[in-house]
Motif scaffolding. Structure first.
Motif, short mmCIF file in Angstrom:
data_model
loop_
_atom_site.label_atom_id
_atom_site.label_comp_id
_atom_site.label_asym_id
_atom_site.label_seq_id
_atom_site.Cartn_x
_atom_site.Cartn_y
_atom_site.Cartn_z
N LEU A 86 0.84 -1.20 0.00
CA LEU A 86 0.00 0.00 0.00
C LEU A 86 0.87 1.25 0.00
O LEU A 86 1.96 1.26 0.56
N ARG A 90 -1.24 5.16 -4.37
CA ARG A 90 -2.16 4.09 -4.76
C ARG A 90 -3.56 4.34 -4.20
O ARG A 90 -4.55 4.19 -4.91
N ILE A 91 -3.63 4.72 -2.94
CA ILE A 91 -4.94 4.95 -2.31
C ILE A 91 -5.64 6.13 -2.98
O ILE A 91 -6.82 6.05 -3.33
N GLU A 92 -4.89 7.21 -3.19
CA GLU A 92 -5.51 8.38 -3.81
C GLU A 92 -5.98 8.08 -5.23
O GLU A 92 -7.08 8.48 -5.63
N ALA A 94 -6.84 5.16 -6.48
CA ALA A 94 -8.02 4.30 -6.41
C ALA A 94 -9.26 5.12 -6.09
O ALA A 94 -10.32 4.96 -6.71
N GLU A 95 -9.15 6.02 -5.12
CA GLU A 95 -10.30 6.85 -4.75
C GLU A 95 -10.75 7.70 -5.94
O GLU A 95 -11.96 7.81 -6.21
N GLU A 105 -16.31 1.20 -7.21
CA GLU A 105 -16.39 1.13 -5.75
C GLU A 105 -15.02 0.81 -5.16
O GLU A 105 -14.72 1.15 -4.04
N LYS A 106 -14.22 0.09 -5.97
CA LYS A 106 -12.89 -0.32 -5.52
C LYS A 106 -12.03 -0.47 -6.77
O LYS A 106 -12.54 -0.78 -7.85
N ALA A 107 -10.72 -0.25 -6.64
CA ALA A 107 -9.82 -0.34 -7.80
C ALA A 107 -8.54 -1.06 -7.40
O ALA A 107 -7.99 -0.80 -6.34
N VAL A 108 -8.08 -1.98 -8.26
CA VAL A 108 -6.78 -2.62 -8.04
C VAL A 108 -5.93 -2.39 -9.27
O VAL A 108 -6.44 -2.08 -10.36
N ALA A 119 -6.79 -10.23 -14.87
CA ALA A 119 -7.24 -10.10 -13.48
C ALA A 119 -8.76 -9.98 -13.41
O ALA A 119 -9.40 -10.57 -12.53
N ARG A 257 -17.32 -3.60 -5.41
CA ARG A 257 -16.50 -3.99 -4.25
C ARG A 257 -16.53 -5.50 -4.04
O ARG A 257 -15.49 -6.13 -3.81
N TYR A 263 -10.15 -10.80 -4.77
CA TYR A 263 -8.74 -10.73 -5.20
C TYR A 263 -7.92 -11.90 -4.65
O TYR A 263 -7.20 -12.57 -5.40
#
Lengths: 444, 444
Positions: A86, A90-92, A94-95, A105-108, A119, A257, A263
């Motif tokens: 993490l 990465r967090i920013e 994804a948001e 809702e979620k990103a990888v 994936a 999500r 994952y």
């Protein structure tokens, strides 16, 4: 670094790295050493305009100040990869992708478009507990997707292709919809409009099947938010890559999500999924396209280029279809050879077009760049037109069908196709369940 | 960028991007914002020593001046991707890798270790015209390799696993060697020596089967030139990734010209294969490890760390096996739980070890860093040892066998294994040839 000519450099590459078709035969003969915006310079010092956006990888052109500043600062002041996966970028990122796309809702993250689609289907299989994937279009070079053009069933990979036929998809979902983990489709915006994809999305929703849009090319080029956002087509997952890092390799699966939460079960992994600098590049890309008029300006200029190329072909007498949104439009000419010859001649006049006929501008394009591209294209097209006689003013339906079949597998709704659909249904219904993949417990 | 604690940042990540096991459960609770050399700093300002080399991705540590200079100059002064796929850094990197590794005649590039192994088996299948792949060890997360631990046959992907059993490989090659495109093996240097791999290589050569060493981890860590170079094990192809770009994603397949020349037939592709900056990083990495004592020094320090950890475990009374080359050695303790507890406690004392037990230094390590790592490890090990009573001084054969089976699928040569080998042979011999992959003509 070298005093070799382009041809000598290509010879040198042939000995140690180049693939004869992929790197040489399907490219025009320049080896580039640098680029600024959309202008490239080759080993002989010749400047050439890039109308391919580096196969779509660039959205803002090379050496965009905002991206250069963001990624080089990350590399020089923060670092590249850490012991844990993490990071704040990465967090920013994804948001922001989740805010940006309705599916989000979620990103990888992963590195390439192929890895993102691989994936995505793994996530869909793990989340749904189902095995069969139905698909249309190109989703990359990985093994699960070797056979993608024609309607049919790949038993080893449990992949059914419906060849963009809504009828075929409906028939397949009726026959074995409960076994389908997901439907994944690459948009072909020159050939099917938003309402077509909304129909596929509705059909999947009505059958309780996950719908994935492969937006590796379209996420920032079908409008500024892709088919899912700008096109308003509901999806459970979307994949994206080209443009996201402006040429720095990064890709993403964005969506529901509960699906992305599979994952770990799916065994998706990858050491470089944590690589921070391309995420810093992507944040700069989002700042630029959301905070400026750059994307709107590129759409305007792409439209001028598209309409100008249509006018050129009409003027020099080469029958053609020119269609699609301004930042990724298709040009179909009477044959692949004529198409190649036109772009090869345009290259000699200073503009590098994609010979397959899908053209992409970046936000670095100016009005003068479009003028240059059109001038080079016109000279090339005129030279080729003078060597040929065309029987009709318009392309024949057969040529259009051939182009569609070769480009993305689109097929006519005839008796042969109906037979292939029924053969596919039969193959899936009678498939060997033992071929379903097993994930080793400690894998991933 | 944030004033959140590590736990608050992990909560934030959980909502938008983190996988519960891959990103959280299997990592220690720091979110890092920067690193210098082998020292990382988390969002709370705490400094922690990285003994994982970022899962092996780093060879020189973060922010190595030579790499930072090379890659940021490439990004800022040259650009990232161009319309064609060849570039001078790509050519130079290919030439240098071919000089470096005995297998090297030609080299092609991709982004991740998984992509390199996927490309390698595709090349082997295309070049040989054969279909079955035999394998031992982990080659990444892609679909073809979902089942990799136990001896057996995956019919959908046409992959047979021989579980590092020389006997199993010999039996399989005897039974259906003419159908085998390649044998691909990931070195486990703590468990099998060079001569073991030379034996596999000879066996393949005697049967006319391509031999691939998956050196994604070992290429720069089993000595400075991997199992193929330093270990002197002949191979037809090798794959590499970790360390090559010092954390910037790049991977390569290096090997026989006639096999790599099957690139087009194999349908290998990928827009980012041309990405120049990671190639510039890789050239700087080669300059550093070939032109300085950095690698030799890291090997010396890795040896000190390895021997020190062995001494610590003996001193505190935790039975263990510590084995392997200095830059990638394994530590096996009585159970996974004890192992996790020791490293978790060491993390609280300022050193981030890989809980799976494979430890990797970078060239950024100093004597003081090794001292710090050993001090943190000793404190952690002592705390755990005080809560446990161990019955014997040495690990049981059962525990070692369990570790091998979970880590890389190594199995004992017993009756159960012999039965599995024969079942595998039967499954391959009776396989459905229709499951062989077909490549669409226009694919790639």
């Amino acid at each position: 670094m070298t005093a070799l000519t382009n041809q000598e450099t290509i010879q040198r590459a042939r000995r140690c790295t180049a693939a004869e078709d992929y790197d040489i035969g399907t490219r025009f003969p320049s080896v580039f050493v640098s680029a600024q915006g959309s202008w490239m310079e080759d080993v002989e010092g010749r400047r050439i305009l890039d109308v391919t956006a580096a196969s779509g990888a660039l959205l803002l052109g090379n050496r965009h100040p905002r991206v250069v500043e963001s990624i080089t600062r990350c590399i020089a002041e923060h670092g590249t990869v850490f012991a844990s996966t993490l990071s704040l970028p990465r967090i920013e990122l994804a948001e922001r992708l989740c805010e940006r796309y309705p599916a989000g809702e979620k990103a990888v993250f992963s590195k390439t478009g192929s890895e993102a689609t691989t994936a995505a289907i793994r996530l869909a299989r793990a989340a749904s507990g189902r095995d069969v994937i139905l698909t249309s279009g190109y989703h990359g070079w990985h093994d699960w997707h070797l056979s993608y053009l024609r309607i049919g069933y790949d038993a080893g990979n449990r992949i059914g292709c419906f060849g963009y036929s809504r009828h075929a998809l409906a028939r397949m979902l009726d026959a074995f919809g409960d076994d389908v983990a997901a439907v994944i489709v690459t948009p072909e915006p020159a050939w099917f409009d938003e309402e077509y994809y909304r129909g596929l999305s509705r059909l999947c929703a009505s059958k309780g099947v996950l719908f994935i849009i492969d937006e590796v090319i379209t996420a920032f080029r079908w409008g500024v938010r892709g088919l899912n956002g700008t096109g308003n087509v509901p999806a459970d997952l979307i994949t994206m890559s080209k443009g996201l890092g402006n040429g720095h390799s990064i890709s993403s699966v964005v969506g529901r999500r509960d699906v992305i939460d599979a994952y770990d079960t799916a065994g998706v992994a990858g050491t470089y999924t944590r690589e921070v600098p391309p995420m810093a590049a992507a944040l700069a890309v989002l700042d630029e396209i959301d905070g400026t008029q750059a994307h709107a300006n590129a759409e305007r200029l792409g439209g001028v280029l598209r309409d100008g190329m249509r006018d050129v072909l009409a003027a020099v007498g080469i029958p053609a279809v020119v269609a699609g949104p301004p930042m990724m439009f298709d040009v179909v000419m009477p044959s692949e050879q004529i198409s190649w010859d036109v772009y090869r001649a345009a290259f000699d006049h200073g503009a590098y077009f994609e010979d397959s006929g899908t053209h992409m501008v970046t936000t670095a394009f100016t009005d003068a760049d479009v003028d240059h591209a059109l001038a080079a294209f016109e000279k090339g097209a005129r030279e080729v037109a003078e060597r040929h006689t065309f029987e009709a003013d318009a392309l024949s339906p057969e040529r259009l069908a051939q182009f569609r079949a070769e480009a993305f597998g689109g097929e006519l709704d005839d008796e042969v196709v109906r037979q292939r659909i029924e053969q596919t249904v039969q193959a899936v219904v009678e498939r060997d369940p033992a071929l379903a993949r097993r994930l080793d417990p400690s894998c991933g």
